[in-house]
Design a protein around this motif. Structure first.
Motif, short mmCIF file in Angstrom:
data_model
loop_
_atom_site.label_atom_id
_atom_site.label_comp_id
_atom_site.label_asym_id
_atom_site.label_seq_id
_atom_site.Cartn_x
_atom_site.Cartn_y
_atom_site.Cartn_z
N PHE A 135 0.81 -0.96 0.09
CA PHE A 135 -0.13 0.00 -0.11
C PHE A 135 0.91 1.20 -0.05
CE2 PHE A 135 -3.16 -2.99 1.74
CZ PHE A 135 -4.12 -2.86 1.19
N VAL A 136 0.54 2.06 -0.81
CA VAL A 136 1.23 3.56 -0.65
C VAL A 136 0.32 4.72 -0.52
CG1 VAL A 136 2.99 2.59 -2.51
CG2 VAL A 136 0.97 3.78 -3.31
N PRO A 137 0.63 5.62 0.26
CA PRO A 137 -0.31 6.78 0.54
C PRO A 137 -0.20 7.61 -0.63
CG PRO A 137 2.03 7.23 1.45
CD PRO A 137 1.84 6.05 0.75
N ILE A 138 -1.35 7.99 -0.88
CA ILE A 138 -1.59 9.11 -2.15
C ILE A 138 -2.68 10.05 -1.62
CG2 ILE A 138 -1.41 7.38 -3.92
CD1 ILE A 138 -4.28 7.28 -4.35
N THR A 139 -2.53 11.20 -2.26
CA THR A 139 -3.48 12.37 -1.84
C THR A 139 -4.56 12.65 -2.94
OG1 THR A 139 -1.79 13.54 -0.38
CG2 THR A 139 -3.72 14.79 -1.00
N ILE A 140 -5.81 12.49 -2.62
CA ILE A 140 -7.07 12.75 -3.39
C ILE A 140 -7.31 14.29 -3.07
CG2 ILE A 140 -9.06 12.14 -4.25
CD1 ILE A 140 -7.02 10.30 -4.89
N PRO A 141 -7.39 15.09 -3.95
CA PRO A 141 -7.66 16.62 -3.46
C PRO A 141 -9.27 16.65 -3.10
CG PRO A 141 -6.53 16.51 -5.71
CD PRO A 141 -6.92 15.23 -5.32
N PHE A 142 -9.60 17.44 -2.14
CA PHE A 142 -10.93 17.90 -1.75
C PHE A 142 -11.84 18.42 -3.14
CE2 PHE A 142 -8.79 19.13 2.10
CZ PHE A 142 -8.72 17.99 2.97
N SER A 143 -12.73 17.62 -3.27
CA SER A 143 -13.89 18.03 -4.14
C SER A 143 -15.24 17.46 -4.01
CB SER A 143 -13.32 17.65 -5.68
OG SER A 143 -13.65 16.51 -5.73
N GLU A 144 -16.14 17.93 -5.18
CA GLU A 144 -17.54 17.37 -4.87
C GLU A 144 -17.46 15.94 -5.40
OE1 GLU A 144 -20.34 19.85 -6.88
OE2 GLU A 144 -20.08 21.53 -5.13
N ASP A 145 -16.42 15.47 -5.96
CA ASP A 145 -16.39 14.23 -6.73
C ASP A 145 -15.77 12.94 -5.65
OD1 ASP A 145 -17.30 14.86 -9.20
OD2 ASP A 145 -15.49 15.26 -9.99
N VAL A 146 -15.61 13.42 -4.43
CA VAL A 146 -15.34 12.35 -3.40
C VAL A 146 -16.19 12.85 -2.05
CG1 VAL A 146 -13.20 11.95 -4.42
CG2 VAL A 146 -13.30 13.79 -2.66
N SER A 147 -16.25 11.81 -1.29
CA SER A 147 -16.99 11.90 0.09
C SER A 147 -16.26 11.07 0.85
CB SER A 147 -18.36 11.32 -0.20
OG SER A 147 -18.82 11.53 1.01
N ARG A 148 -15.87 11.71 2.32
CA ARG A 148 -15.56 10.89 3.42
C ARG A 148 -16.74 9.90 3.81
NH1 ARG A 148 -11.17 12.76 7.60
NH2 ARG A 148 -10.51 10.86 8.46
N GLY A 149 -16.74 8.88 3.59
CA GLY A 149 -18.06 8.09 3.90
C GLY A 149 -19.07 8.10 2.82
N PHE A 150 -20.17 7.19 2.95
CA PHE A 150 -21.24 7.21 1.93
C PHE A 150 -22.18 8.36 2.20
CE2 PHE A 150 -20.05 2.61 2.09
CZ PHE A 150 -19.71 2.24 0.87
N PRO A 151 -22.52 9.15 1.22
CA PRO A 151 -23.43 10.12 1.15
C PRO A 151 -25.10 9.41 1.79
CG PRO A 151 -23.27 9.49 -0.96
CD PRO A 151 -22.28 8.69 -0.20
N ASP A 152 -25.91 10.19 2.29
CA ASP A 152 -27.20 9.69 2.61
C ASP A 152 -27.72 9.10 1.25
OD1 ASP A 152 -26.65 10.47 5.04
OD2 ASP A 152 -27.63 12.21 5.06
N TYR A 153 -28.44 8.12 1.75
CA TYR A 153 -29.26 7.24 0.73
C TYR A 153 -30.53 7.93 0.41
CZ TYR A 153 -31.57 3.60 -2.13
OH TYR A 153 -32.43 2.97 -2.89
#
Length: 408
Positions: A241-259
């Motif tokens: 495993f290698v650490p990578i940085t994913i920029p903050f954006s509307e295209d990612v979410s920490r945890g699932f969005p509400d269904y």
């Protein structure tokens, strides 16, 4: 109509939670038990009967009854299929087989045969490669049963499909390591149709495509974004495993969005205009993967193919129903409900000005004029259309519906 807010505003309960995270987990567990084409990676067998593996391979890697053509436009001959069969390596399938495990290290594919050779329906067409089974996304756990004669392919399983997958796209690991990794609770989920890992000197990860629903373990946050663990191969195809940085954006979410209906429609419309790709060809998606990916972004696990998805619990059947009965069923559905007809999956949007609408990934639809003549409309992308359109044989979509599957 080409904006989710249009349909959200027509439905008064659009912000209501349809299922909580616990209810989604229970929904998935019920389907894992009920549907043989879904696999729960919480259960990791160490051995499998060779007879089962042989049955799976024989059920997939079969010679088609119709004529097929290769990349050069040459018709496949029996000798070509015999060569493909040799690479199946059936003679090495023992009475009992050790199961190996790993993770995909990039978006890859499962194929009908252990080969990149293509299979087209005619000498000129390149739109559908019938040897393409499905795309498999990055960071996906994999169960491996068998290896091809040339050593370049695994016969393997992901959570909703079995097929031949390139061995070089899998990082191998002990079952215990996979099990430990899958138990993480803090994760990033991709909400956009696709995002790309930032360019890097590490060519294993530089610019890789991450598709909707991909989950990655969060290590921390930095000023630049989320720091996550990403699986890569070491020099021996082992897992690192290698650490990578994913920029903050509307295209990612920490945890699932509400269904909710609102969020389902937002996710669906993120795909609007995305190209059609049979089985995931050309880094794109098809009709059933569109449905699958939208729901996976909420943690909801669906089968891969449309005829499998419509077997989910709680389906509503259109069988034997007349037109008015079918319209009543549609009126009872929440926006975002998957709809099915033979060979095609769609998502219901709602009714407006007396017409019923869907969003779907579709190649060609047909419009019928007053004289009954059909006019084709080439779409080849995720599109919003009414349901009173036709297929090439002049059958109206409304009258071809087989099932609706409220996911709740």
């Amino acid at each position: 109509m080409l904006n989710p807010s249009f349909w959200v505003e027509l439905y008064e309960d659009s912000d209501k939670i349809i299922m909580t995270s616990d209810e989604i987990r229970q929904f998935n567990e019920r389907n894992f038990k009920a549907l043989p084409f879904l696999f729960d990676f919480k259960v990791l067998p160490r051995m499998v009967e060779g007879e089962e593996v042989l049955k799976w391979i024989n059920g997939l890697s079969t010679v088609p009854a119709s004529a097929r053509y290769d990349e050069s436009g040459n018709r496949y001959q029996q000798k070509d299929y015999d060569k493909l069969k040799e690479n199946l390596n059936k003679g090495k399938i023992a009475e009992s087989m050790n199961v190996a495990y790993g993770f995909t290290v990039k978006r890859t594919q499962m194929r009908t045969w252990p080969s990149f050779k293509k299979s087209f329906p005619d000498a000129a067409s390149r739109r559908i490669d019938y040897f393409t089974e499905t795309a498999v996304y990055a960071a996906e756990p994999v169960q491996i049963y068998h290896i091809s004669a040339d050593g370049h392919w695994y016969f393997a399983r992901v959570y909703n499909y079995r097929g031949w997958i390139p061995a070089g796209d899998i990082a191998l690991c002990p079952a215990e390591e996979l099990e430990k990794y899958l138990n993480f609770s803090d994760f990033l989920v991709v909400k956009g149709p696709k995002i790309y890992i930032p360019e890097s000197q590490d060519l294993r990860i530089s610019g890789l495509q991450l598709d909707m629903g991909v989950k990655l373990r969060v290590l921390s946050e930095s000023s630049e974004g989320y720091v996550v663990n990403f699986p890569v191969c070491d020099d021996n195809n082992g897992l690192r495993f290698v650490p990578i940085t994913i920029p903050f954006s509307e295209d990612v979410s920490r945890g699932f969005p509400d269904y909710t209906v609102k969020n389902v429609l937002i996710q669906a419309f993120r795909f609007l205009g995305e190209p059609y790709g049979w089985g995931g060809m050309n880094n794109a998606g098809d009709c059933s993967s569109f449905i699958e990916d939208v729901y996976r972004s909420f943690g909801i696990i669906l089968p891969r193919n449309s005829n499998q998805q419509e077997k989910l619990e709680g389906f509503v059947s259109f069988a034997g129903k007349g037109r008015m009965e079918r319209l009543k069923i549609l009126d009872s559905l929440k926006p975002g409900t998957p709809l099915y007809m033979p060979g095609h999956a769609m998502m219901y949007l709602g009714r407006f000005n007396g017409r019923y609408y869907i969003i779907h990934n579709v190649t060609t639809i047909y419009i019928k004029d007053a004289d009954g003549a059909l006019t084709p409309a080439e779409l080849n992308q995720v599109s919003v259309t009414p349901l009173d359109i036709y297929n090439s044989e002049g059958n109206e979509y409304i009258m071809m519906l087989t099932k609706a599957v409220p996911v709740e």
